[in-house]
Write an enzyme that holds these catalytic residues in place. Structure first.
Site: not given
Ligand code: GDP
Ligand code: MN
Length: 386
Positions: A109, A197
């Site tokens: 992530y 993101e």
């Protein structure tokens, strides 16, 4: 301003970030074009909506054959996706992104956001990708690494390399990894983003890093500096009332209650929402008509509130400083006439030209309840909405 994954990936590609190209499809017939462009499967079909959590909600599907690809595209196009980020009403899928599938051995992530306390961008990264970051933050916050970025200097090479190592990424890919983190930060800063993101950021079989998903949100106040990107806005994805309000210079945010609020000043608007909640009600919106609204803008504001079928009562809470109350009163009277106001209306006003405003209101044939304090106004509106 949020943009779609396929648009974010185009921006990523411009910055030399590793993404897989694909084709956006709005109609089933266009799947054939995607097949011409990307003849070799398997493919992934991805719903393009401005919300995350698509995978779990059934909006991301792998297709191994051409037949399967047509089937999956037909399944996802036109479906209403419900994910934790769409709200219970879900979002209608009007476009899908068809892209060759990628094999990978690990999910990570990475994101860049603004740390408002430290006043600088921060990279959030975790070797435990694949899960929702909110879940990870709640259950295992120590698994999320934070790297603070100097707002002028950007991410230093040593910081980027340290991050690569601490994420346990392959040593021989350290230059690639460091360059990727630096590019993510440069993109975030160049375009005045509020969010970037990559979830998941994946490690391919050969150890290369790849951005499997991409999310980008522009800070609206920075968009004036990035006019080239404004056309990426997708009106289908935005609240129609919020767009209409923006056109008239009003700040409007949809909420889920049933008391329409017309207020001047963001602070007063928030205090009004709090007062409504305090008395057991729920605001339908946040609407700040600003300090220098005209009667026309107030009429528009009224129309926007009334176009919301959930609204059961309207609360006007105005403190006349720069804003003259007679202007507001005229706006209310005009709007009520124009739209045929039938809902209970509660008015609380204070400040400049109050007497003039009251006179205008009482001379009109408008039905309204006058409140002399904010508490009384909120209480009356809550009761009226029941
Ligand atoms: P999100 O659920 O809205 O965040 O959508 P993502 O783009 O992150 O896709 C959801 C999940 O689908 C990913 O976490 C992967 O597990 C899977 N996925 C997406 N693209 C691919 C791909 O090219 N190959 C493989 N193997 N899985 C994929
Ligand atoms: Mn994702």
């Amino acid at each position: 301003m949020k943009v779609h994954e396929y648009q974010a990936k185009e921006i990523f590609a411009k910055y030399g970030l590793p993404v897989t190209p694909g084709k956006v499809v709005k109609h089933l017939s266009e799947v054939e074009d995607a097949l011409q462009q990307f003849p070799n499967g398997p493919w992934v079909v991805k719903a393009q909506i401005h919300a995350g959590g698509r995978g779990k909600a059934g909006g991301v599907k792998l297709a191994k054959s051409e037949g399967e690809l047509r089937q999956k595209a037909s399944d996802i196009l036109g479906m209403t996706l419900v994910s934790p980020q769409t709200g219970p009403q879900g979002k209608l899928v009007k476009k899908v992104f068809i892209t060759p599938a990628v094999d990978y051995k690990k999910e990570l992530y990475a994101s860049v956001v603004l740390d408002r306390q430290r006043r600088c961008p921060v990279i959030l990264a975790s070797a435990e990708g694949g899960t929702e970051i909110e879940e990870l933050a709640a259950t295992k916050p120590q698994a999320i690494q934070k790297v603070y970025v100097h707002p002028l200097e950007g991410l230093h090479a040593y910081q980027a390399r340290q991050l690569h190592v601490s994420l346990g990424l392959p040593q021989d890919k350290i230059n690639q990894g460091a360059a990727l983190f630096q590019k993510l930060v440069r993109l975030f800063m160049d375009l005045d983003l509020s969010l970037l993101e990559v979830n998941p950021l994946v490690v391919l079989d050969n150890g290369d890093l790849h951005c499997l998903d991409a999310k980008v949100a522009f800070e609206d106040n920075g968009l004036a500096r990035h006019k080239d990107y404004v056309p990426l806005r997708d009106p289908d994805e935005e609240d129609a009332r919020e767009l209409q309000a923006a056109e008239h210079g009003l700040s409007y945010i949809s909420l889920d209650g049933n008391i329409g609020c017309l207020v001047n000043g963001a602070g007063l608007a928030m205090a009004t929402a709090d007062a409504i909640q305090h008395f057991g009600g729920s605001p339908a919106n946040f609407l700040d008509v600003g300090g220098s609204a005209t009667a026309r803008a107030v009429t528009q504001a009224f129309k926007i509130i009334l176009s919301d079928a959930r609204v059961r009562a309207i609360l006007v809470n105005i403190f006349g400083g720069i804003m003259k109350f007679d202007v507001i009163a005229q706006g209310i009277i005009d709007a009520a006439k124009e739209v045929g106001l039938a809902l209970p209306l509660v008015v609380r006003l204070e400040g400049t030209n109050v007497e003039k405003g009251r006179e205008l209101l009482s001379k009109s044939d408008l039905k309204y309840r006058f409140a002399s304090s904010m508490d009384e106004a909120a209480k009356t509106a809550v009761e009226a909405a029941k």
